[in-house]
Write a protein that holds these residues in place. Sequence first.
Motif, PDB file in Angstrom:
ATOM      1  N   LEU A 147       0.822  -1.204   0.000  1.00 31.20           N
ATOM      2  CA  LEU A 147       0.000   0.000   0.000  1.00 31.20           C
ATOM      3  C   LEU A 147       0.859   1.258   0.000  1.00 31.20           C
ATOM      4  O   LEU A 147       0.389   2.329  -0.387  1.00 31.20           O
ATOM      5  CB  LEU A 147      -1.009  -0.030   1.141  1.00 31.20           C
ATOM      6  N   ASN A 148       2.123   1.134   0.368  1.00 31.56           N
ATOM      7  CA  ASN A 148       3.056   2.255   0.235  1.00 31.56           C
ATOM      8  C   ASN A 148       3.320   2.589  -1.231  1.00 31.56           C
ATOM      9  O   ASN A 148       3.842   3.654  -1.540  1.00 31.56           O
ATOM     10  CB  ASN A 148       4.366   1.957   0.959  1.00 31.56           C
ATOM     11  N   MET A 149       2.919   1.703  -2.130  1.00 32.87           N
ATOM     12  CA  MET A 149       3.123   1.908  -3.573  1.00 32.87           C
ATOM     13  C   MET A 149       1.886   2.494  -4.269  1.00 32.87           C
ATOM     14  O   MET A 149       1.863   2.619  -5.501  1.00 32.87           O
ATOM     15  CB  MET A 149       3.500   0.578  -4.237  1.00 32.87           C
ATOM     16  N   LEU A 150       0.872   2.851  -3.490  1.00 33.58           N
ATOM     17  CA  LEU A 150      -0.328   3.444  -4.093  1.00 33.58           C
ATOM     18  C   LEU A 150       0.055   4.659  -4.927  1.00 33.58           C
ATOM     19  O   LEU A 150       0.929   5.438  -4.549  1.00 33.58           O
ATOM     20  CB  LEU A 150      -1.328   3.872  -3.015  1.00 33.58           C
ATOM     21  N   GLY A 151      -0.619   4.820  -6.031  1.00 29.69           N
ATOM     22  CA  GLY A 151      -0.336   5.905  -6.951  1.00 29.69           C
ATOM     23  C   GLY A 151       0.657   5.508  -8.024  1.00 29.69           C
ATOM     24  O   GLY A 151       0.684   6.093  -9.100  1.00 29.69           O
ATOM     25  N   LEU A 152       1.459   4.505  -7.716  1.00 29.66           N
ATOM     26  CA  LEU A 152       2.446   3.996  -8.665  1.00 29.66           C
ATOM     27  C   LEU A 152       2.073   2.612  -9.167  1.00 29.66           C
ATOM     28  O   LEU A 152       2.256   2.297 -10.328  1.00 29.66           O
ATOM     29  CB  LEU A 152       3.834   3.922  -8.006  1.00 29.66           C
ATOM     30  N   ARG A 153       1.559   1.798  -8.272  1.00 32.09           N
ATOM     31  CA  ARG A 153       1.269   0.399  -8.563  1.00 32.09           C
ATOM     32  C   ARG A 153      -0.100   0.253  -9.220  1.00 32.09           C
ATOM     33  O   ARG A 153      -1.118   0.595  -8.626  1.00 32.09           O
ATOM     34  CB  ARG A 153       1.302  -0.394  -7.255  1.00 32.09           C
ATOM     35  N   GLU A 154      -0.121  -0.230 -10.426  1.00 31.61           N
ATOM     36  CA  GLU A 154      -1.346  -0.541 -11.154  1.00 31.61           C
ATOM     37  C   GLU A 154      -2.444   0.517 -10.972  1.00 31.61           C
ATOM     38  O   GLU A 154      -3.519   0.231 -10.443  1.00 31.61           O
ATOM     39  CB  GLU A 154      -1.869  -1.914 -10.726  1.00 31.61           C
ATOM     40  N   ALA A 199      -4.572   1.652 -12.907  1.00 25.94           N
ATOM     41  CA  ALA A 199      -5.856   1.296 -13.524  1.00 25.94           C
ATOM     42  C   ALA A 199      -6.738   0.528 -12.536  1.00 25.94           C
ATOM     43  O   ALA A 199      -7.964   0.566 -12.634  1.00 25.94           O
ATOM     44  CB  ALA A 199      -5.628   0.470 -14.784  1.00 25.94           C
ATOM     45  N   ILE A 200      -6.122  -0.143 -11.579  1.00 26.64           N
ATOM     46  CA  ILE A 200      -6.869  -0.901 -10.565  1.00 26.64           C
ATOM     47  C   ILE A 200      -7.037  -0.085  -9.286  1.00 26.64           C
ATOM     48  O   ILE A 200      -8.126  -0.016  -8.722  1.00 26.64           O
ATOM     49  CB  ILE A 200      -6.150  -2.235 -10.248  1.00 26.64           C
ATOM     50  N   TYR A 201      -5.950   0.534  -8.824  1.00 28.55           N
ATOM     51  CA  TYR A 201      -5.931   1.183  -7.507  1.00 28.55           C
ATOM     52  C   TYR A 201      -6.063   2.698  -7.551  1.00 28.55           C
ATOM     53  O   TYR A 201      -6.157   3.332  -6.506  1.00 28.55           O
ATOM     54  CB  TYR A 201      -4.652   0.803  -6.760  1.00 28.55           C
ATOM     55  N   GLY A 202      -6.045   3.287  -8.730  1.00 31.44           N
ATOM     56  CA  GLY A 202      -6.158   4.731  -8.849  1.00 31.44           C
ATOM     57  C   GLY A 202      -4.818   5.426  -8.665  1.00 31.44           C
ATOM     58  O   GLY A 202      -3.776   4.787  -8.515  1.00 31.44           O
ATOM     59  N   ARG A 203      -4.861   6.727  -8.673  1.00 30.91           N
ATOM     60  CA  ARG A 203      -3.641   7.534  -8.587  1.00 30.91           C
ATOM     61  C   ARG A 203      -3.405   8.099  -7.189  1.00 30.91           C
ATOM     62  O   ARG A 203      -2.375   8.731  -6.943  1.00 30.91           O
ATOM     63  CB  ARG A 203      -3.690   8.659  -9.601  1.00 30.91           C
ATOM     64  N   ALA A 204      -4.321   7.905  -6.286  1.00 22.21           N
ATOM     65  CA  ALA A 204      -4.141   8.399  -4.920  1.00 22.21           C
ATOM     66  C   ALA A 204      -2.964   7.681  -4.266  1.00 22.21           C
ATOM     67  O   ALA A 204      -2.764   6.486  -4.466  1.00 22.21           O
ATOM     68  CB  ALA A 204      -5.412   8.183  -4.105  1.00 22.21           C
ATOM     69  N   THR A 205      -2.206   8.425  -3.502  1.00 22.04           N
ATOM     70  CA  THR A 205      -1.074   7.863  -2.766  1.00 22.04           C
ATOM     71  C   THR A 205      -1.509   7.497  -1.357  1.00 22.04           C
ATOM     72  O   THR A 205      -2.609   7.870  -0.911  1.00 22.04           O
ATOM     73  CB  THR A 205       0.076   8.877  -2.683  1.00 22.04           C
ATOM     74  N   LEU A 206      -0.637   6.819  -0.640  1.00 22.57           N
ATOM     75  CA  LEU A 206      -0.940   6.493   0.758  1.00 22.57           C
ATOM     76  C   LEU A 206      -1.069   7.774   1.586  1.00 22.57           C
ATOM     77  O   LEU A 206      -1.890   7.836   2.504  1.00 22.57           O
ATOM     78  CB  LEU A 206       0.121   5.559   1.344  1.00 22.57           C
ATOM     79  N   ASP A 207      -0.294   8.801   1.246  1.00 22.39           N
ATOM     80  CA  ASP A 207      -0.450  10.099   1.928  1.00 22.39           C
ATOM     81  C   ASP A 207      -1.844  10.664   1.690  1.00 22.39           C
ATOM     82  O   ASP A 207      -2.448  11.248   2.597  1.00 22.39           O
ATOM     83  CB  ASP A 207       0.611  11.090   1.456  1.00 22.39           C
ATOM     84  N   ASP A 208      -2.364  10.491   0.487  1.00 24.32           N
ATOM     85  CA  ASP A 208      -3.730  10.938   0.195  1.00 24.32           C
ATOM     86  C   ASP A 208      -4.744  10.164   1.038  1.00 24.32           C
ATOM     87  O   ASP A 208      -5.710  10.743   1.553  1.00 24.32           O
ATOM     88  CB  ASP A 208      -4.058  10.751  -1.292  1.00 24.32           C
ATOM     89  N   VAL A 209      -4.525   8.869   1.171  1.00 30.39           N
ATOM     90  CA  VAL A 209      -5.425   8.045   1.993  1.00 30.39           C
ATOM     91  C   VAL A 209      -5.381   8.521   3.444  1.00 30.39           C
ATOM     92  O   VAL A 209      -6.423   8.647   4.095  1.00 30.39           O
ATOM     93  CB  VAL A 209      -5.050   6.550   1.899  1.00 30.39           C
ATOM     94  N   GLU A 210      -4.195   8.799   3.935  1.00 31.97           N
ATOM     95  CA  GLU A 210      -4.070   9.288   5.316  1.00 31.97           C
ATOM     96  C   GLU A 210      -4.827  10.605   5.482  1.00 31.97           C
ATOM     97  O   GLU A 210      -5.485  10.825   6.508  1.00 31.97           O
ATOM     98  CB  GLU A 210      -2.606   9.460   5.695  1.00 31.97           C
ATOM     99  N   GLN A 211      -4.758  11.472   4.486  1.00 25.99           N
ATOM    100  CA  GLN A 211      -5.482  12.748   4.541  1.00 25.99           C
ATOM    101  C   GLN A 211      -6.993  12.523   4.550  1.00 25.99           C
ATOM    102  O   GLN A 211      -7.720  13.175   5.300  1.00 25.99           O
ATOM    103  CB  GLN A 211      -5.065  13.621   3.347  1.00 25.99           C
ATOM    104  N   VAL A 212      -7.478  11.596   3.722  1.00 18.12           N
ATOM    105  CA  VAL A 212      -8.904  11.245   3.720  1.00 18.12           C
ATOM    106  C   VAL A 212      -9.325  10.768   5.112  1.00 18.12           C
ATOM    107  O   VAL A 212     -10.366  11.175   5.641  1.00 18.12           O
ATOM    108  CB  VAL A 212      -9.200  10.156   2.658  1.00 18.12           C
ATOM    109  N   CYS A 213      -8.498   9.939   5.717  1.00 16.42           N
ATOM    110  CA  CYS A 213      -8.800   9.414   7.055  1.00 16.42           C
ATOM    111  C   CYS A 213      -8.770  10.512   8.113  1.00 16.42           C
ATOM    112  O   CYS A 213      -9.636  10.555   8.994  1.00 16.42           O
ATOM    113  CB  CYS A 213      -7.826   8.295   7.418  1.00 16.42           C
TER     114      CYS A 213
END
Length: 151
Positions: free
Chosen positions: A14-21, A23-37
Amino acid sequence: MSPPLIAVLNGPNLNMLGLREPAIYGRATLDDVEQVCAQAAERLDVAIDFRQTNGEGELISWVQECRARARGILINPGGYSHTSIALMDALSAVALPVVEVHISNIHRREEFRRHSYVSHAAVGVICGLGVRGYALGLTALADIIMDEDER
C-alpha cells in the motif's frame, strides 16, 4: 475526555499506491489516503493512528497492541487478506470491532482474491469504492463505538 482511537492499519504494497497498477488502484497515494482518514476522523470526532507495513509479523504485533489502546480497527490487509490465518487469528483475539477495506473490488478480480481470511474477523467489509472506502469504514466504526458507549 479524549476521542476514541481507531487504528488504521495498511498491509503490504500500500506504500506503492499511486504507482502500482493505477488502472486498478487509482492515482491516490498512501499520503492521500491518510489525509482522507484524518478529515473523516475530525468530522467524526475520533482519533486515528495511521500505519503501513510490508511485514506480516509487524502488522500482527500492531493488531495485538490495539487491544489495550484502540476502540476499533480499520484494516486494509492487502495481499495478507488472502493468505494470513495468523492475521485473522490476531484480529479475532483482540475482541475489537474490525472493518476490512479494499480499494478495488476484490470480487471482480482474480479468483484467489475473492476469499479473505480477514473477513472472518470483521464486522463489515468495504471494497471497490476507492480510497473513499476508508472514510466509510471510519464512519461505520465511529457508529459502532457510539452504540457501544450508549449501552
